[in-house]
Design an enzyme around this catalytic site. Structure first.
Site, short mmCIF file in Angstrom:
data_model
loop_
_atom_site.label_atom_id
_atom_site.label_comp_id
_atom_site.label_asym_id
_atom_site.label_seq_id
_atom_site.Cartn_x
_atom_site.Cartn_y
_atom_site.Cartn_z
N GLY A 53 0.84 -1.20 0.00
CA GLY A 53 0.00 0.00 0.00
C GLY A 53 0.87 1.23 0.00
O GLY A 53 2.08 1.15 0.26
N CYS A 81 5.14 -6.28 1.26
CA CYS A 81 5.52 -4.86 1.36
C CYS A 81 4.88 -4.21 2.60
O CYS A 81 5.24 -4.55 3.71
CB CYS A 81 5.13 -4.17 0.06
N TYR A 82 3.91 -3.33 2.44
CA TYR A 82 3.26 -2.73 3.61
C TYR A 82 2.75 -3.83 4.54
O TYR A 82 2.86 -3.73 5.78
CB TYR A 82 2.10 -1.84 3.15
N HIS A 167 7.62 -7.08 -4.42
CA HIS A 167 6.32 -7.42 -5.02
C HIS A 167 6.46 -8.68 -5.87
O HIS A 167 6.95 -8.60 -6.99
CB HIS A 167 5.82 -6.26 -5.87
N GLU A 169 4.15 -10.22 -7.33
CA GLU A 169 3.11 -10.29 -8.35
C GLU A 169 3.49 -9.63 -9.66
O GLU A 169 2.83 -9.83 -10.67
CB GLU A 169 1.80 -9.68 -7.80
N GLY A 222 -15.82 -5.08 -30.20
CA GLY A 222 -14.57 -5.54 -29.60
C GLY A 222 -14.83 -6.57 -28.51
O GLY A 222 -15.98 -6.83 -28.15
N VAL A 223 -13.75 -7.13 -27.98
CA VAL A 223 -13.86 -8.22 -27.03
C VAL A 223 -14.64 -7.82 -25.77
O VAL A 223 -15.60 -8.47 -25.38
CB VAL A 223 -12.44 -8.69 -26.57
N ASP A 224 -14.22 -6.72 -25.13
CA ASP A 224 -14.75 -6.38 -23.81
C ASP A 224 -16.25 -6.12 -23.86
O ASP A 224 -17.02 -6.66 -23.06
CB ASP A 224 -14.05 -5.14 -23.24
N SER A 225 -16.66 -5.26 -24.80
CA SER A 225 -18.08 -4.90 -24.82
C SER A 225 -18.93 -6.08 -25.26
O SER A 225 -20.06 -6.24 -24.81
CB SER A 225 -18.32 -3.66 -25.67
N LYS A 363 -7.53 -8.70 -19.66
CA LYS A 363 -8.00 -9.03 -21.01
C LYS A 363 -8.06 -10.53 -21.28
O LYS A 363 -9.04 -11.03 -21.82
CB LYS A 363 -7.06 -8.35 -22.01
#
Ligand code: XMP
Length: 507
Positions: A53, A81-82, A167, A169, A222-225, A363
């Site tokens: 954080g 981390c935090y 980190h 990740e 598109g993909v997302d919509s 995505k």
């Protein structure tokens, strides 16, 4: 969804918190994000991760944790981390705070070769972003890794509490995923992550929020919509997709989008505003003014079509959330902000009328979700296409004639990329127009026509890109087809510019 033995990730505000969730999911375990103050609501987790954080533990309003409650879950805990500094303090150690944040790469030198550091190299690279550092250690604490200066960067308290300063990740921490995997291996059996279950959870959330209200969502094909609209439809809510044709789409694109939605059973309204857009754009050559005209008109046309709909759904993804929060100056975020965060949306948001069910996803996860709903691979694997459409591929003023030329060149290029297997290997590809006429010979006659530029790039996130070394026979075929089949073009150029310094689009 059954939340027994899942991984509870407590969010202390790092911009990478969702990435932890994603990595855990990639490792096959079900992870869920919670606010630290909701610690009592995490059910029966199999593991708990405390995220990083922006705060220093010495800040007056630094986020805290109910340590007795945390311990009462009796499951392995990892502080990142935090999260590590906080654990260190809770166990009775202390932390040196600093006004300076240390960013960037560091060396990781594990002191142990088991637990968190099983199968981890004796020296590897990790990525740090922190201001606090460990000062005194609690009695039950042991150092399990150091950095290149010998400073402790990873701690263990007792048998089941771990801390890491870096980190794991982010991809810059080269063995970060293995470290997370090692942590998960120290836990008992954890709940499995299955995209199908996740979909069910999204659907339940959508049903709860929408009831039988009318929900509209803007779609681009598109993909997302598309995934969003199909998901809403599958949830059984009263959804209406709205597609605005600005006259800047590719060849047959509008008809294809409409046909796809009809086939998938999602109600769609196609608003043909092409005349309106092209009239407004006529004679305008300045790229930013063109963008502005398109952006503003899009909003007007879209909201006219929305009318008094009770709910608005948007295909915002997690990277969009991060980007608008952290990078206000990037072009993509400004554009998205333009469309997704205009005043009316902010108002609707306050009233709880905006739905962004994909906001936790990346995505590739959206693609995976789409595949479970039977959406065509062709749609799911589509290259990105910019909001202002072909306008950014046609420098100078726009005319229907120029746009038709682009559409024809682009259709040939994309068709050949697909049939040669190169479409999937490129991140984005298109044909644009160079609005300069040059002399050539067509048949036995002099021609005086435009040139087209072919662009094919690979990229990870559009921030940087490299041009693709397409095979010469493929380029030769595309060029020959364009020169033979497209009126108005007598020259084909291949763009061999990387980004930076060039951009992917031409405007
Ligand atoms: P550039 O040209 O900046 O493009 O290298 C990077 C990525 O962003 C897309 N792009 C846009 N997308 N509105 C959008 O929605 C825009 O105005 C816009 N301009 C560029 C581009 O297609 C590429 O994927």
């Amino acid at each position: 969804m059954e939340e027994i033995n899942h991984v509870a990730v407590l969010d202390f505000g790092s911009q990478y918190t969702q990435l932890i969730v994603r990595r855990v999911r990639e490792l096959g375990c079900f992870a869920k994000l919670y606010q630290p103050e909701n610690l009592s609501e995490i059910g029966k987790p199999g593991a708990i991760i405390l995220s990083g954080g922006p705060s220093s533990t010495s800040d007056e309003d630094a986020p805290d944790i109910d340590f007795d409650l945390l311990k009462s879950y009796q499951v392995p805990v990892l502080g990142v981390c935090y999260g590590m500094q906080l654990l260190n303090i809770k166990f009775g150690g202390s932390v040196k705070s600093s006004k300076h944040r240390e960013y960037g790469q560091a060396g990781l030198f594990p002191v142990v070769t088991e637990g968190l550091y099983a199968d981890i190299s004796a020296e590897s690279q990790v990525w740090m972003s922190h201001s606090d550092t460990v000062d005194h250690l609690a009695d039950n604490c042991k150092i399990i890794a150091k950095n290149q200066h010998g400073t402790p960067v990873s701690l263990q308290w007792g048998e089941t509490f771990y801390g890491i300063q870096f980190h794991p990740e982010v991809t810059h921490s080269h063995e970060g995923t293995q470290i997370l995997k090692n942590f998960l291996n120290t836990c008992g059996e954890l709940a499995e992550f299955k995209i199908e279950d996740f979909k069910q959870e999204l659907i339940e959330g959508i049903r709860q929020k929408c009831g039988d209200k009318q929900v509209v969502c803007g779609v681009s094909g598109g993909v997302d919509s598309t995934v969003l609209a199909v998901l809403l439809n599958e949830a059984g809510v009263n959804v209406q997709a709205i597609y605005v044709d600005q006259g800047l789409m590719r060849k047959n694109e509008t008809a294809e989008v409409e046909a796809n939605f009809k086939r998938m059973g999602v109600p769609i309204t196609v608003v043909d505003a092409s005349e309106r857009f092209l009239t407004a754009l006529a004679g305008e050559a300045d790229p930013e003014k063109k963008r502005k005209i398109i952006g503003n008109m899009f909003i007007d046309v879209f909201w006219d079509a929305v009318g008094n709909a009770e709910m608005l759904a948007q295909g915002t993804l997690y990277p969009d959330v991060i980007e608008s929060a952290s990078n206000e100056n990037s072009k993509a975020s400004t554009i998205k902000t333009h469309h997704n965060r205009v005043d009316r949306i902010l108002e609707m948001q306050k009233e709880g009328k905006v739905l962004e069910p994909l906001a936790e996803l990346f995505k590739d996860e959206v693609r995976e979700l789409g595949a479970t709903m039977g959406i065509d691979a062709d749609i799911l694997n589509r290259h990105p296409f910019p909001g202002p459409g072909l306008a950014v591929r046609c420098p100078g003023d726009l005319t229907k004639e120029k746009l038709d030329i682009i559409r024809d060149c682009d259709a040939i290029f994309i068709e050949e990329l697909k049939s040669s297997g190169w479409y999937e290997k490129t991140w984005q590809a298109y044909a644009g127009l160079i609005p300069v006429k040059t002399v050539g010979v067509k048949g036995d006659e002099r021609s005086y026509e435009f040139a087209t530029n072919l662009r094919a790039v690979i990229s990870e996130d559009a921030m940087t890109a490299d041009w693709v070394d397409l095979p010469t026979p493929l380029l030769r075929k595309v060029s020959s087809r364009i020169l033979n089949e497209v009126d108005g073009i007598n020259r084909v150029l291949y763009d061999i510019s990387s980004k930076p310094p060039a951009s992917i689009e031409w405007e």
